[in-house]
Design an enzyme around this catalytic site. Structure first.
Site, mmCIF file in Angstrom:
data_model
loop_
_atom_site.group_PDB
_atom_site.id
_atom_site.type_symbol
_atom_site.label_atom_id
_atom_site.label_comp_id
_atom_site.label_asym_id
_atom_site.label_seq_id
_atom_site.Cartn_x
_atom_site.Cartn_y
_atom_site.Cartn_z
ATOM 1 N N HIS A 169 71.816 -92.274 -46.023
ATOM 2 C CA HIS A 169 70.748 -93.009 -45.367
ATOM 3 C C HIS A 169 69.443 -92.213 -45.324
ATOM 4 C CE1 HIS A 169 69.464 -96.450 -43.030
ATOM 5 N NE2 HIS A 169 68.942 -95.659 -42.113
ATOM 6 N N SER A 186 64.004 -97.221 -43.211
ATOM 7 C CA SER A 186 64.944 -97.817 -42.268
ATOM 8 C C SER A 186 64.202 -98.796 -41.346
ATOM 9 C CB SER A 186 65.665 -96.708 -41.495
ATOM 10 O OG SER A 186 66.825 -97.195 -40.851
#
Length: 254
Positions: A230, A97
């Site tokens: 995610h 990320s």
């Protein structure tokens, strides 16, 4: 520029388990709100065959007394300074990320200084030249926490204990500001290969956006899609570790 001390290196870069001599090096860079401990399971799975190192950002846990960075450049600059230019150990950068952006900027600095990067693994992050996504750092605490919950809700494990997240809000907000205001400056493309990893159900990074990492290097880019959202990698440590082991052990004799 003064040389970094061993104490300074230890603040930023953590090694949870020793590695065998001359093992390929994997430097892991955390997500927004994350810490070096996020990568402990990967150190357990890959050491001592690989030298797994994890970055500890300022502003959290044992570095809580330091101000958190509010832009990406100071993080990449600090790591660039801490990596020994005389060390020729094959180096792979793994960023998840926000960490993928930090790793990308670090790779740019290293290659610009004539220090090759063996591989960049960009996890759960869209290509850096795509249009910016939504912004949350200027909103209230509840909005930031809701976004963290949304990103982790489709995975088996949350990125942090919910009670700890509220304590980590100052660093989390700073991290969100850093990654949400980041814009990749035009520069010469990288020459290292890239693995772009993402979760099949990631609400922020669909495979087509992960594939956009092909715009930042002249070397091959591999798209690696895994079940999950995610934080897909938390529930798939053995599979991700096997993929990394296969990629890295080809960089140096085992």
């Amino acid at each position: 520029m003064t040389s970094p001390t061993s104490t300074e290196r230890a603040l930023w870069i953590r090694q949870f388990r020793p590695a065998r001599p001359q093992a390929p090096r994997l430097l892991c860079v955390p997500h927004a709100g994350g810490s070096a401990g996020f990568y402990l399971p990967f150190s357990q799975a890959l050491s001592p065959e690989l030298d797994v190192l994890a970055v500890q950002y300022p502003g959290r846990q044992d570095r809580r007394g330091e101000p958190a960075a509010r832009s990406i450049a100071p993080l990449a600059d600090a790591l660039f300074r801490l990596l020994d230019p005389e060390d020729t150990t094959p180096l792979t950068l793994f960023g998840h990320s926000m960490g993928a952006v930090v790793a990308f900027e670090l790779a740019r600095r290293l290659e610009g200084d004539g220090r090759p990067v063996s591989l960049l693994v960009a996890s759960a992050r869209r290509g850096p030249f795509l249009r910016p996504g939504p912004s949350f750092h200027h909103l209230g605490d509840d909005a930031i926490l809701a976004e963290v919950e949304r990103l982790s809700s489709v995975d088996a494990l949350a990125p942090e204990h919910p009670g700890l997240l509220r304590l980590a809000l100052p660093a989390l907000r700073a991290d969100f500001q850093a990654v949400e205001t980041y814009r990749a400056a035009p520069a010469a493309p990288l020459t290292c290969p890239i693995i772009a990893m993402t979760g099949a159900d990631d609400p922020r990074v669909p495979p087509c956006d992960a594939r956009a990492w092909s715009a930042v290097t002249t070397a091959p880019v591999t798209l690696s899609v895994h079940p999950g959202g995610h934080f897909y990698l938390l529930a798939r440590v053995p599979e991700i570790a096997a993929e990394l082991r296969h990629a890295l052990t080809g960089l140096s004799p085992v």
